[in-house]
Design a protein around this motif. Structure first.
Motif, PDB file in Angstrom:
ATOM      1  N   LYS A  81      -5.736  42.446  11.926  1.00  0.00           N
ATOM      2  CA  LYS A  81      -4.330  42.821  11.762  1.00  0.00           C
ATOM      3  C   LYS A  81      -4.186  44.252  11.258  1.00  0.00           C
ATOM      4  O   LYS A  81      -3.141  44.879  11.437  1.00  0.00           O
ATOM      5  N   CYS A  82      -5.242  44.756  10.611  1.00  0.00           N
ATOM      6  CA  CYS A  82      -5.258  46.169  10.187  1.00  0.00           C
ATOM      7  C   CYS A  82      -5.818  47.077  11.276  1.00  0.00           C
ATOM      8  O   CYS A  82      -5.946  48.286  11.076  1.00  0.00           O
ATOM      9  N   ARG A  83      -6.211  46.483  12.419  1.00  0.00           N
ATOM     10  CA  ARG A  83      -6.770  47.216  13.565  1.00  0.00           C
ATOM     11  C   ARG A  83      -8.021  48.012  13.167  1.00  0.00           C
ATOM     12  O   ARG A  83      -8.185  49.170  13.549  1.00  0.00           O
ATOM     13  N   TYR A  84      -8.879  47.350  12.410  1.00  0.00           N
ATOM     14  CA  TYR A  84     -10.133  47.971  11.963  1.00  0.00           C
ATOM     15  C   TYR A  84     -11.289  47.170  12.563  1.00  0.00           C
ATOM     16  O   TYR A  84     -11.821  46.264  11.953  1.00  0.00           O
ATOM     17  N   ILE A  85     -11.648  47.513  13.784  1.00  0.00           N
ATOM     18  CA  ILE A  85     -12.602  46.717  14.545  1.00  0.00           C
ATOM     19  C   ILE A  85     -13.993  46.741  13.928  1.00  0.00           C
ATOM     20  O   ILE A  85     -14.697  45.708  13.912  1.00  0.00           O
ATOM     21  N   ASP A  86     -14.414  47.864  13.384  1.00  0.00           N
ATOM     22  CA  ASP A  86     -15.763  47.945  12.803  1.00  0.00           C
ATOM     23  C   ASP A  86     -15.920  46.994  11.626  1.00  0.00           C
ATOM     24  O   ASP A  86     -16.967  46.353  11.471  1.00  0.00           O
ATOM     25  N   GLY A  87     -14.891  46.903  10.789  1.00  0.00           N
ATOM     26  CA  GLY A  87     -14.943  45.978   9.657  1.00  0.00           C
ATOM     27  C   GLY A  87     -15.046  44.538  10.114  1.00  0.00           C
ATOM     28  O   GLY A  87     -15.828  43.752   9.569  1.00  0.00           O
ATOM     29  N   ALA A  88     -14.273  44.179  11.145  1.00  0.00           N
ATOM     30  CA  ALA A  88     -14.303  42.813  11.673  1.00  0.00           C
ATOM     31  C   ALA A  88     -15.676  42.489  12.257  1.00  0.00           C
ATOM     32  O   ALA A  88     -16.223  41.395  12.035  1.00  0.00           O
ATOM     33  N   LYS A  89     -16.258  43.437  12.984  1.00  0.00           N
ATOM     34  CA  LYS A  89     -17.590  43.214  13.581  1.00  0.00           C
ATOM     35  C   LYS A  89     -18.662  43.054  12.503  1.00  0.00           C
ATOM     36  O   LYS A  89     -19.552  42.207  12.628  1.00  0.00           O
ATOM     37  N   ASP A  90     -18.587  43.843  11.432  1.00  0.00           N
ATOM     38  CA  ASP A  90     -19.572  43.736  10.343  1.00  0.00           C
ATOM     39  C   ASP A  90     -19.521  42.364   9.690  1.00  0.00           C
ATOM     40  O   ASP A  90     -20.566  41.746   9.428  1.00  0.00           O
ATOM     41  N   VAL A  91     -18.308  41.896   9.413  1.00  0.00           N
ATOM     42  CA  VAL A  91     -18.162  40.577   8.776  1.00  0.00           C
ATOM     43  C   VAL A  91     -18.679  39.491   9.712  1.00  0.00           C
ATOM     44  O   VAL A  91     -19.403  38.576   9.301  1.00  0.00           O
ATOM     45  N   PHE A  92     -18.295  39.580  10.983  1.00  0.00           N
ATOM     46  CA  PHE A  92     -18.723  38.584  11.969  1.00  0.00           C
ATOM     47  C   PHE A  92     -20.252  38.531  12.054  1.00  0.00           C
ATOM     48  O   PHE A  92     -20.849  37.444  12.094  1.00  0.00           O
ATOM     49  N   SER A  93     -20.882  39.706  12.057  1.00  0.00           N
ATOM     50  CA  SER A  93     -22.348  39.768  12.150  1.00  0.00           C
ATOM     51  C   SER A  93     -23.022  39.174  10.918  1.00  0.00           C
ATOM     52  O   SER A  93     -24.136  38.634  11.000  1.00  0.00           O
ATOM     53  N   SER A  94     -22.354  39.284   9.766  1.00  0.00           N
ATOM     54  CA  SER A  94     -22.967  38.815   8.512  1.00  0.00           C
ATOM     55  C   SER A  94     -22.891  37.299   8.336  1.00  0.00           C
ATOM     56  O   SER A  94     -23.565  36.739   7.468  1.00  0.00           O
ATOM     57  N   LEU A  95     -22.065  36.642   9.162  1.00  0.00           N
ATOM     58  CA  LEU A  95     -21.914  35.189   9.026  1.00  0.00           C
ATOM     59  C   LEU A  95     -23.117  34.472   9.640  1.00  0.00           C
ATOM     60  O   LEU A  95     -23.468  34.708  10.798  1.00  0.00           O
ATOM     61  N   GLN A  96     -23.737  33.591   8.845  1.00  0.00           N
ATOM     62  CA  GLN A  96     -24.858  32.791   9.346  1.00  0.00           C
ATOM     63  C   GLN A  96     -24.364  31.706  10.292  1.00  0.00           C
ATOM     64  O   GLN A  96     -25.028  31.348  11.261  1.00  0.00           O
ATOM     65  N   VAL A  97     -23.191  31.174   9.970  1.00  0.00           N
ATOM     66  CA  VAL A  97     -22.572  30.130  10.797  1.00  0.00           C
ATOM     67  C   VAL A  97     -21.206  30.643  11.242  1.00  0.00           C
ATOM     68  O   VAL A  97     -20.442  31.169  10.441  1.00  0.00           O
ATOM     69  N   ARG A  98     -20.929  30.480  12.533  1.00  0.00           N
ATOM     70  CA  ARG A  98     -19.634  30.920  13.060  1.00  0.00           C
ATOM     71  C   ARG A  98     -18.975  29.749  13.767  1.00  0.00           C
ATOM     72  O   ARG A  98     -19.588  29.107  14.620  1.00  0.00           O
ATOM     73  N   ASP A  99     -17.712  29.518  13.435  1.00  0.00           N
ATOM     74  CA  ASP A  99     -16.993  28.442  14.118  1.00  0.00           C
ATOM     75  C   ASP A  99     -15.975  29.044  15.088  1.00  0.00           C
ATOM     76  O   ASP A  99     -15.924  30.264  15.289  1.00  0.00           O
ATOM     77  N   VAL A 100     -15.138  28.187  15.668  1.00  0.00           N
ATOM     78  CA  VAL A 100     -14.179  28.648  16.671  1.00  0.00           C
ATOM     79  C   VAL A 100     -13.184  29.642  16.078  1.00  0.00           C
ATOM     80  O   VAL A 100     -12.716  30.567  16.756  1.00  0.00           O
ATOM     81  N   ILE A 101     -12.881  29.493  14.779  1.00  0.00           N
ATOM     82  CA  ILE A 101     -11.941  30.424  14.125  1.00  0.00           C
ATOM     83  C   ILE A 101     -12.559  31.812  14.036  1.00  0.00           C
ATOM     84  O   ILE A 101     -11.882  32.825  14.232  1.00  0.00           O
ATOM     85  N   SER A 102     -13.853  31.878  13.732  1.00  0.00           N
ATOM     86  CA  SER A 102     -14.539  33.171  13.652  1.00  0.00           C
ATOM     87  C   SER A 102     -14.438  33.908  14.989  1.00  0.00           C
ATOM     88  O   SER A 102     -14.082  35.100  15.041  1.00  0.00           O
ATOM     89  N   TRP A 103     -14.797  33.200  16.053  1.00  0.00           N
ATOM     90  CA  TRP A 103     -14.783  33.807  17.386  1.00  0.00           C
ATOM     91  C   TRP A 103     -13.364  34.197  17.809  1.00  0.00           C
ATOM     92  O   TRP A 103     -13.133  35.294  18.331  1.00  0.00           O
ATOM     93  N   THR A 104     -12.398  33.296  17.582  1.00  0.00           N
ATOM     94  CA  THR A 104     -11.010  33.574  17.976  1.00  0.00           C
ATOM     95  C   THR A 104     -10.450  34.766  17.212  1.00  0.00           C
ATOM     96  O   THR A 104      -9.748  35.615  17.779  1.00  0.00           O
ATOM     97  N   SER A 105     -10.775  34.851  15.914  1.00  0.00           N
ATOM     98  CA  SER A 105     -10.294  35.973  15.094  1.00  0.00           C
ATOM     99  C   SER A 105     -10.872  37.294  15.589  1.00  0.00           C
ATOM    100  O   SER A 105     -10.179  38.320  15.620  1.00  0.00           O
ATOM    101  N   LEU A 106     -12.160  37.278  15.996  1.00  0.00           N
ATOM    102  CA  LEU A 106     -12.773  38.505  16.514  1.00  0.00           C
ATOM    103  C   LEU A 106     -12.131  38.899  17.846  1.00  0.00           C
ATOM    104  O   LEU A 106     -11.868  40.084  18.095  1.00  0.00           O
ATOM    105  N   CYS A 107     -11.874  37.909  18.704  1.00  0.00           N
ATOM    106  CA  CYS A 107     -11.174  38.185  19.973  1.00  0.00           C
ATOM    107  C   CYS A 107      -9.822  38.844  19.697  1.00  0.00           C
ATOM    108  O   CYS A 107      -9.476  39.867  20.306  1.00  0.00           O
ATOM    109  N   SER A 108      -9.073  38.249  18.764  1.00  0.00           N
ATOM    110  CA  SER A 108      -7.743  38.770  18.441  1.00  0.00           C
ATOM    111  C   SER A 108      -7.822  40.179  17.890  1.00  0.00           C
ATOM    112  O   SER A 108      -6.937  41.005  18.139  1.00  0.00           O
ATOM    113  N   CYS A 109      -8.882  40.470  17.128  1.00  0.00           N
ATOM    114  CA  CYS A 109      -9.066  41.820  16.583  1.00  0.00           C
ATOM    115  C   CYS A 109      -9.214  42.834  17.725  1.00  0.00           C
ATOM    116  O   CYS A 109      -8.576  43.898  17.707  1.00  0.00           O
ATOM    117  N   TYR A 110     -10.036  42.497  18.691  1.00  0.00           N
ATOM    118  CA  TYR A 110     -10.191  43.384  19.849  1.00  0.00           C
ATOM    119  C   TYR A 110      -8.850  43.573  20.570  1.00  0.00           C
ATOM    120  O   TYR A 110      -8.492  44.685  20.960  1.00  0.00           O
TER     121      TYR A 110
END
Length: 691
Positions: free
Chosen positions: A129-158
């Motif tokens: 929502k802040c349109r900061y794609i690098d921050g979203a990608k870093d957090v996503f990469s740091s997650l050991q487990v990713r669920d559908v919300i993680s993926w959907t949130s990253l899609c929405s960020c893009y």
């Protein structure tokens, strides 16, 4: 004892657990203010009371206060817990403050929560929502487990960052990673297919919807309807809509808009009627869609009627309604309806809406009320490029070239961004006011000073500037040296000027090119014929008219209209269909005698038929613009001016006659023809007899 008296008696050194207890009591009763007052009495607040209050601020929509309290917490060196961070992340997401988002993201890492799934998902959403794609990608990469919300949130960020293809790629990777997309994922990715008009991608998602049984979801189905409509597959959109087991107002609005977007007005209107018959509770989007659709499809009177029905249903027009319906007034030249909307905007504080107010500026200008148009513009608190372009064009179409130039220079001085439309408006003003040198200077400043590459319209305007200024040979050389193919507008400008300046040779050259570019345009034949007639080349004029007949090119009938008592009255040459026709012709006969005494001489050059002199003079009196002016004057009702509109250029003799009529009757007569506005007053015209 009331709660305020209890608060005032509470000691400032309450133990943390009692303070928290009372804060929760106030929050449960909805008294956020007193909860904060009690919190401020605590000398050493703990993390639990801070968290409870931050969470309350966030839930009640006070995101700024939540962030401020979090800053206080950090200033006191109190370590936030997971719940506090979750609350402040949500608050930051609602405000889209990227600097604060980065600070909070660093705190999450600092306090060891960077691997938490729930907090990680919230962070991805916040960065999106802040349109900061690098921050979203870093957090996503740091997650050991990713669920559908993680993926959907990253899609929405893009998607939020405008990286639509990359977002769709992430959507595909989600499936490859073994995570099953849910209805939220699908509902977020389908609008991207719509924006990209990517039918293949949309069909791919539709297949996934069918395979996973999501077609019953109303949000998914509505998104599918919109996707197919955006990809111009209206039949498929209709099929999805009709197969929906449940439809909400959004799905109805989607198919309604889809029909309008595809030019299927009748189906759109049938759908609107069906919505009303089935008792669907129409919202603003429904009414605005039907009003806007009517305007776009030329059903302007219907648009105004539906706007009235909207108010009768209990919904007051909003700024979108106003912006949609004002063009209807503009198209109909309905000054009365436009004034009513202006009054509504004033009463309901819509004049601060820049889009609606700009439409009001344009409406007044197109209805012949330039002074009102300028006053509305002057009162606008904020003016963007479109607003400035509109007022410049308004002055240009009314022949105020000097004022158009002054506005342009003021616009530049204020640092307002110019665009190609700006220069089209300015050059039109220069051409109508014969400001040749100023027009040349403006044209060449486009590229040098404003880095705007002139297009076909600008080159055509420049030909018009030179032509109207009498520099026909220079205009012809300009056409020959243009770096782009000269358009019909460029040659048309030269041909029109050849009629005024009686240049037969250049007129023939321009006409020949126009006959090749637009062979079915009758105006070019008429102009060339007029040039020959003015030069008394009767045989050549007759040949042009014969060529026109042989090619089956028909002259567009002249038509003038005037609005009296909120009704539009149309006139054609020799019209006797009006109820007051006898009175109109009596008025013109009487006026004709007075005009001759005042020095008027009929210019029979504008009559091309083979008639004797007296018949030619009578024929001129039957022209539609003269009939409309007469009817308007007969129905003045105390007004000091009348407004008449014509679909073609005003006849030269009628132009001269209306100057006399305006002086004799003592009123201002405004005539808008196909080229510009003419303001007749005291025996003169604003165009200075040059149009």
């Amino acid at each position: 004892m009331n709660s305020m008296s209890v608060l005032s008696k509470l000691p400032t050194n309450l133990p943390p657990h009692l303070s928290l207890k009372f804060i929760k009591i106030y929050l449960n009763s909805g008294d956020l203010l007193r909860a904060r007052q009690l919190f401020d009495k605590i000398l050493q607040p703990d993390i639990h009371s801070c968290t409870v209050l931050i969470n309350a601020y966030t839930k009640q929509g006070h995101a700024k206060e939540a962030l401020n309290l979090y800053s206080e917490l950090r200033a006191r060196d109190i370590q936030p817990d997971k719940l506090a961070l979750l609350s402040v992340v949500k608050a930051c997401a609602s405000l889209s403050e990227v600097t604060k988002a980065k600070e909070i993201g660093n705190d999450v890492k600092r306090f060891g929560f960077h691997g938490d799934l729930f907090l990680g998902n919230a962070l991805i959403d916040m960065f999106g929502k802040c349109r900061y794609i690098d921050g979203a990608k870093d957090v996503f990469s740091s997650l050991q487990v990713r669920d559908v919300i993680s993926w959907t949130s990253l899609c929405s960020c893009y998607f939020n960052c405008g990286m639509l293809r990359e977002g769709f790629r992430v959507f595909r990777e989600m499936g490859s990673d073994g995570v099953r997309a849910n209805s939220v994922s699908v509902s977020s990715v389908l609008p991207v297919c719509s924006r990209l008009k990517d039918l293949n991608a949309g069909r791919e998602v539709h297949g996934y919807v069918m395979k996973n049984g999501m077609e019953e979801n109303v949000f998914v189905s509505s998104a599918l309807v919109d996707m197919y409509a955006s990809c111009l597959c209206i039949d498929k959109a209709r099929l999805v809509f009709e197969n929906m087991s449940r439809r909400d107002i959004v799905s109805w609005n989607v198919i309604l808009t889809a029909y309008f977007g595809n030019g299927e007005f009748d189906k759109a209107f049938t759908t609107f009627s069906r919505m009303r018959n089935e008792g669907i509770r129409l919202n603003y989007a429904s009414w605005n869609a039907i009003i806007g659709g009517c305007v776009q499809n030329g059903r302007t009177e219907q648009a105004l009627e539906i706007a009235i029905q909207m108010q009768k249903s209990g919904l007051k027009p909003n700024h979108i309604t106003i912006t949609s319906v004002l063009p209807a007034c503009t198209h109909l030249e309905s000054l009365r309806s436009g004034k009513e909307i202006h009054g509504f905007m004033f009463r309901h504080w819509f004049l601060d809406d820049i889009t609606a107010t700009t439409a009001l500026v344009y409406m007044y200008a197109k209805c012949g009320e330039l002074q009102r148009s300028c006053r509305v513009f002057q009162m606008m608190p904020v003016k963007d490029t479109i607003a400035w372009n509109t007022i410049i064009m308004a002055n240009s179409m009314h022949g105020n070239g000097e004022e158009a130039l002054l506005l342009f220079h003021k616009m530049v001085k204020l640092g307002i961004q110019t665009n190609s439309v700006t220069f089209t408006a300015v050059l039109c003003g220069c051409s109508h006011s014969r400001l040749v040198d100023e027009g040349i200077s403006t044209f060449y400043s486009m590229k040098i000073d404003h880095d705007i590459e002139p297009d076909s319209e600008h080159y055509s305007c420049m030909v018009d500037v030179l032509s109207r200024g009498g520099r026909l040979e220079e205009a012809y050389r300009f056409i020959q040296e243009m770096p782009i193919e000269p358009s019909a507008a460029a040659w048309g400008a030269l041909l029109g000027a050849c009629r005024i300046y009686k240049n037969v040779d250049l007129g023939q050259i321009a006409a020949k090119r126009l006959f090749e570019i637009e062979p079915d345009n009758p105006g070019n034949f008429v102009l060339l014929s007029n040039i020959f007639v003015a030069a008394k080349l009767w045989r050549e004029a007759a040949e042009v008219r014969k060529s026109m007949r042989d090619k089956g090119v028909k002259k567009v009938p002249g038509c003038s209209w005037v609005q009296v008592k909120n009704k539009v009255h149309n006139f054609v040459v020799g019209d006797i269909s009006n109820y007051d026709s006898a009175e109109i012709y009596r008025f013109l006969d009487d006026m004709g005698q007075k005009m001759k005494l005042a020095g008027y001489l009929p210019d029979t050059e504008f009559v091309l038929q083979d008639l004797d002199q007296e018949e030619k003079e009578d024929s001129l009196c039957n022209h539609c613009e003269r009939l409309a002016v007469a009817y308007a004057i007969l129905n003045l009702n105390g007004e000091s001016s009348v407004r008449v509109f014509k679909n073609l250029r005003i006849c030269g003799d009628c132009h001269n006659a209306i100057k006399f009529i305006a002086k004799i009757v003592g009123v201002q007569i405004v005539v808008r023809d196909s080229l510009r506005f003419h303001h007749f007053k005291d025996g003169t015209c604003s165009c200075k007899d040059f149009w």
